[in-house]
Design a protein around this motif. Structure first.
Motif, PDB file in Angstrom:
ATOM      1  N   GLY A 186      10.159   6.111  -7.577  1.00 37.95           N
ATOM      2  CA  GLY A 186      10.461   6.605  -8.724  1.00 37.95           C
ATOM      3  C   GLY A 186      11.535   5.755  -9.245  1.00 37.95           C
ATOM      4  N   GLU A 187      12.346   5.302  -8.493  1.00 38.07           N
ATOM      5  CA  GLU A 187      13.327   4.680  -9.278  1.00 38.07           C
ATOM      6  C   GLU A 187      13.237   2.799  -9.867  1.00 38.07           C
ATOM      7  OE1 GLU A 187      16.828   5.793  -9.082  1.00 38.07           O
ATOM      8  OE2 GLU A 187      14.785   7.836  -8.685  1.00 38.07           O
ATOM      9  N   SER A 188      13.699   2.692 -10.895  1.00 35.69           N
ATOM     10  CA  SER A 188      13.299   1.298 -11.278  1.00 35.69           C
ATOM     11  C   SER A 188      14.119   0.615 -10.242  1.00 35.69           C
ATOM     12  CB  SER A 188      13.521   1.426 -12.745  1.00 35.69           C
ATOM     13  OG  SER A 188      12.915   2.628 -13.053  1.00 35.69           O
ATOM     14  N   LEU A 189      13.561  -0.816 -10.114  1.00 37.51           N
ATOM     15  CA  LEU A 189      14.715  -1.922  -9.409  1.00 37.51           C
ATOM     16  C   LEU A 189      14.198  -2.982 -10.564  1.00 37.51           C
ATOM     17  CD1 LEU A 189      13.861  -0.964  -5.449  1.00 37.51           C
ATOM     18  CD2 LEU A 189      15.848  -0.415  -7.385  1.00 37.51           C
ATOM     19  N   GLY A 190      14.437  -4.234  -9.011  1.00 37.37           N
ATOM     20  CA  GLY A 190      13.564  -5.412 -10.133  1.00 37.37           C
ATOM     21  C   GLY A 190      12.634  -6.314 -10.497  1.00 37.37           C
ATOM     22  N   HIS A 191      12.283  -7.581 -10.002  1.00 33.37           N
ATOM     23  CA  HIS A 191      11.144  -8.334 -10.487  1.00 33.37           C
ATOM     24  C   HIS A 191      10.966  -8.713  -9.300  1.00 33.37           C
ATOM     25  CE1 HIS A 191      13.827 -11.741 -10.535  1.00 33.37           C
ATOM     26  NE2 HIS A 191      13.851 -11.688 -11.653  1.00 33.37           N
ATOM     27  N   ASP A 192       9.594  -9.473  -9.285  1.00 29.24           N
ATOM     28  CA  ASP A 192       9.539 -10.450  -8.219  1.00 29.24           C
ATOM     29  C   ASP A 192       9.668 -11.613  -8.303  1.00 29.24           C
ATOM     30  OD1 ASP A 192       7.272 -12.864 -10.037  1.00 29.24           O
ATOM     31  OD2 ASP A 192       7.387 -11.228 -11.052  1.00 29.24           O
ATOM     32  N   PRO A 193       9.760 -12.092  -7.409  1.00 33.07           N
ATOM     33  CA  PRO A 193       8.600 -12.344  -5.970  1.00 33.07           C
ATOM     34  C   PRO A 193       8.780 -11.004  -4.748  1.00 33.07           C
ATOM     35  CG  PRO A 193       9.762 -14.915  -5.676  1.00 33.07           C
ATOM     36  CD  PRO A 193      10.161 -13.593  -7.103  1.00 33.07           C
ATOM     37  N   PHE A 194       7.764 -10.183  -4.391  1.00 35.96           N
ATOM     38  CA  PHE A 194       8.251  -9.498  -3.459  1.00 35.96           C
ATOM     39  C   PHE A 194       7.982 -10.064  -1.645  1.00 35.96           C
ATOM     40  CE2 PHE A 194       7.232  -7.406  -7.716  1.00 35.96           C
ATOM     41  CZ  PHE A 194       8.611  -6.866  -7.739  1.00 35.96           C
ATOM     42  N   GLU A 195       8.551  -8.789  -1.255  1.00 31.43           N
ATOM     43  CA  GLU A 195       7.844  -8.966   0.711  1.00 31.43           C
ATOM     44  C   GLU A 195       7.924  -7.797   0.743  1.00 31.43           C
ATOM     45  OE1 GLU A 195      10.777 -11.642   2.104  1.00 31.43           O
ATOM     46  OE2 GLU A 195      10.520 -13.401   0.976  1.00 31.43           O
ATOM     47  N   PHE A 196       6.627  -7.398   0.995  1.00 38.49           N
ATOM     48  CA  PHE A 196       6.769  -5.935   1.721  1.00 38.49           C
ATOM     49  C   PHE A 196       6.780  -5.566   2.808  1.00 38.49           C
ATOM     50  CE2 PHE A 196       5.551  -4.777  -2.432  1.00 38.49           C
ATOM     51  CZ  PHE A 196       6.308  -3.548  -3.395  1.00 38.49           C
ATOM     52  N   ASP A 197       7.360  -5.022   3.781  1.00 38.00           N
ATOM     53  CA  ASP A 197       7.306  -4.258   5.227  1.00 38.00           C
ATOM     54  C   ASP A 197       6.754  -2.993   5.618  1.00 38.00           C
ATOM     55  OD1 ASP A 197       6.506  -7.650   6.533  1.00 38.00           O
ATOM     56  OD2 ASP A 197       8.377  -7.806   5.492  1.00 38.00           O
ATOM     57  N   ILE A 198       6.260  -2.183   6.626  1.00 35.92           N
ATOM     58  CA  ILE A 198       6.168  -1.522   7.138  1.00 35.92           C
ATOM     59  C   ILE A 198       7.062  -1.299   8.396  1.00 35.92           C
ATOM     60  CG2 ILE A 198       3.822  -1.852   8.143  1.00 35.92           C
ATOM     61  CD1 ILE A 198       4.843   1.736   6.406  1.00 35.92           C
ATOM     62  N   ILE A 199       8.423  -0.767   8.761  1.00 30.49           N
ATOM     63  CA  ILE A 199       7.980   0.206  10.444  1.00 30.49           C
ATOM     64  C   ILE A 199       7.708   1.108  10.797  1.00 30.49           C
ATOM     65  CG2 ILE A 199      10.350   0.178  11.449  1.00 30.49           C
ATOM     66  CD1 ILE A 199      11.418  -0.919   8.597  1.00 30.49           C
ATOM     67  N   LYS A 200       7.580   1.500  11.165  1.00 25.69           N
ATOM     68  CA  LYS A 200       6.327   2.521  11.482  1.00 25.69           C
ATOM     69  C   LYS A 200       6.658   3.830  12.748  1.00 25.69           C
ATOM     70  CE  LYS A 200       2.241   4.497  14.434  1.00 25.69           C
ATOM     71  NZ  LYS A 200       0.935   3.090  15.205  1.00 25.69           N
ATOM     72  N   ARG A 201       6.909   5.218  12.069  1.00 22.68           N
ATOM     73  CA  ARG A 201       7.554   6.220  13.070  1.00 22.68           C
ATOM     74  C   ARG A 201       9.511   5.502  12.919  1.00 22.68           C
ATOM     75  NH1 ARG A 201       4.184   9.622  14.252  1.00 22.68           N
ATOM     76  NH2 ARG A 201       5.427  10.119  16.028  1.00 22.68           N
ATOM     77  N   LYS A 202       9.579   5.884  11.391  1.00 25.80           N
ATOM     78  CA  LYS A 202      11.610   5.433  11.924  1.00 25.80           C
ATOM     79  C   LYS A 202      12.026   6.942  11.581  1.00 25.80           C
ATOM     80  CE  LYS A 202      13.751   2.052  13.417  1.00 25.80           C
ATOM     81  NZ  LYS A 202      13.589   1.391  15.198  1.00 25.80           N
ATOM     82  N   LEU A 203      11.571   7.493  10.734  1.00 29.52           N
ATOM     83  CA  LEU A 203      12.148   8.804  10.359  1.00 29.52           C
ATOM     84  C   LEU A 203      11.461  10.237  10.264  1.00 29.52           C
ATOM     85  CD1 LEU A 203      14.904   9.254   7.960  1.00 29.52           C
ATOM     86  CD2 LEU A 203      12.588   8.986   6.574  1.00 29.52           C
ATOM     87  N   ASN A 204      12.568  10.620  11.353  1.00 32.95           N
ATOM     88  CA  ASN A 204      12.836  11.868  11.105  1.00 32.95           C
ATOM     89  C   ASN A 204      12.533  12.827   9.636  1.00 32.95           C
ATOM     90  OD1 ASN A 204      12.520  12.405  13.752  1.00 32.95           O
ATOM     91  ND2 ASN A 204      14.419  11.655  14.271  1.00 32.95           N
ATOM     92  N   VAL A 205      11.222  13.773   9.559  1.00 37.11           N
ATOM     93  CA  VAL A 205      11.772  14.589   8.466  1.00 37.11           C
ATOM     94  C   VAL A 205      11.041  16.359   9.018  1.00 37.11           C
ATOM     95  CG1 VAL A 205      10.498  15.012   6.421  1.00 37.11           C
ATOM     96  CG2 VAL A 205      10.638  12.558   6.624  1.00 37.11           C
ATOM     97  N   VAL A 206      12.010  16.831   8.434  1.00 34.59           N
ATOM     98  CA  VAL A 206      11.768  18.520   8.588  1.00 34.59           C
ATOM     99  C   VAL A 206      10.843  19.200   7.390  1.00 34.59           C
ATOM    100  CG1 VAL A 206      13.386  20.249   8.461  1.00 34.59           C
ATOM    101  CG2 VAL A 206      14.598  18.453   8.939  1.00 34.59           C
ATOM    102  N   VAL A 207       9.655  19.036   8.050  1.00 34.24           N
ATOM    103  CA  VAL A 207       8.199  19.609   7.557  1.00 34.24           C
ATOM    104  C   VAL A 207       8.045  21.412   8.414  1.00 34.24           C
ATOM    105  CG1 VAL A 207       7.572  17.828   6.746  1.00 34.24           C
ATOM    106  CG2 VAL A 207       6.768  18.728   8.872  1.00 34.24           C
ATOM    107  N   ILE A 208       7.057  21.819   7.145  1.00 37.56           N
ATOM    108  CA  ILE A 208       6.313  23.062   7.754  1.00 37.56           C
ATOM    109  C   ILE A 208       6.005  23.175   9.724  1.00 37.56           C
ATOM    110  CG2 ILE A 208       4.922  25.058   7.558  1.00 37.56           C
ATOM    111  CD1 ILE A 208       5.024  24.054   4.637  1.00 37.56           C
TER     112      ILE A 208
END
Length: 310
Positions: A288-310
């Motif tokens: 939901g935060e507006s940033l910049g423009h292309d070119p883009f590079e996307f990657d994923i880091i698996k299971r890297k953040l602890n989230v407090v949930v139900i």
């Protein structure tokens, strides 16, 4: 696992058109009544949450509560990923006061203040993936982590318009108003997309790259996304008529958008995208935060953040 019993609370008073500023005293009383030990910090401007969370990490905090919307969560997460020695020694919870709160829907955080505080008091966590995108602002290359969805093209244009309505309530209505306002001006753009190294060309109208399923104040644009599978799920809307969008707007909310013949879906571990038109950029928003423009590079880091949930 977590060294401090005290929580660092980052409050964004501007969330939901200053609704959070009015709600914070009530939330503070609930936290106190449940015996949750915390230190509050109030953001003053965009990006301030990153600074405040970074300072808290340096002081030894390892537990955070975001009070605001998805953008508040995003700023804390970027501080954790950039400045914590080990992100898995940190945790983040949320008391949602925004009007979209799309991330909470995917991870399972109650919208009710009392229930959200109870979840934090219980302290149960899940470990989710974190995305990272490299992008440009002018000639300067930058990066940003995200925990929910990155939107490109029309999605980013609509998000920026909705964000500019800063003194009005945001969420589903604001997003829809911005969608129809921007729809008349937006045009599809030829792009080259790299999907795990395989290049494809598309006449792209919009794209969502996600860890979570929801964005735009409740739209289920990426129903095939999972928060902890180490995969970036992609929904790409190819060149589509304005009338077709209006007639099928419901599909964006009920998760059937991926069944539309103009829509392609992918599951990848990395993705690149660039405009094939020299005089037009593809623009970006994350969580939901507006940033910049292309070119883009996307990657994923698996299971890297602890989230407090139900």
């Amino acid at each position: 696992m977590f060294l401090m019993d005290k929580w660092c609370v980052i409050v964004n008073p501007k969330a939901a058109a200053w609704k959070t500023r009015k709600e914070w005293p009530k939330i503070s009383r609930i936290l106190n009544s449940q015996g949750i030990d915390y230190v509050p910090f109030i953001t003053q401007h965009k990006g301030h949450g990153i600074y405040l969370a970074t300072q808290a990490i340096e002081k030894g905090f390892d537990s955070f509560i975001a009070i605001g919307g998805d953008g508040t969560v995003n700023e804390i997460v970027n501080a954790i990923m950039d400045h914590a020695s080990d992100s898995l020694q940190m945790r983040i919870g949320m008391i949602p006061t925004g009007t979209g709160n799309d991330w909470e829907k995917s991870v399972g955080i109650p919208n009710d203040y009392v229930k959200a505080c109870d979840v934090i008091k219980q302290g149960r966590t899940l470990v989710q993936d974190v995305g990272i995108v490299k992008y440009y602002e002018g000639n300067e290359k930058k990066k940003r982590y995200f925990v929910n969805v990155a939107g490109l093209g029309f999605d980013a244009v609509v998000t920026k318009k909705a964000n500019d309505l800063s003194e009005r309530p945001r969420g589903t209505f604001s997003y829809l108003l911005s969608l129809f306002t921007c729809l008349m001006k937006n045009k599809s753009l030829p792009v080259e997309v790299g999907l795990d190294g395989e290049k494809e060309k598309h006449l792209m109208f919009s794209m969502a790259v996600g860890i979570g399923k929801y964005n735009g104040g409740g739209m289920m644009q990426i129903p095939h996304a999972m928060i902890d599978d180490g995969i970036l799920s992609v929904t790409l809307v190819n060149n589509i008529s304005k009338l077709d969008i209006i007639l099928h707007i419901k599909m964006l909310y009920n998760g059937t958008v991926t069944q539309h013949p103009k829509v392609d879906t992918y599951n990848v571990k990395s993705m690149t995208l660039r405009s094939l038109k020299e005089d037009r950029h593809v623009y970006l928003e994350v969580d939901g935060e507006s940033l910049g423009h292309d070119p883009f590079e996307f990657d994923i880091i698996k299971r890297k953040l602890n989230v407090v949930v139900i």
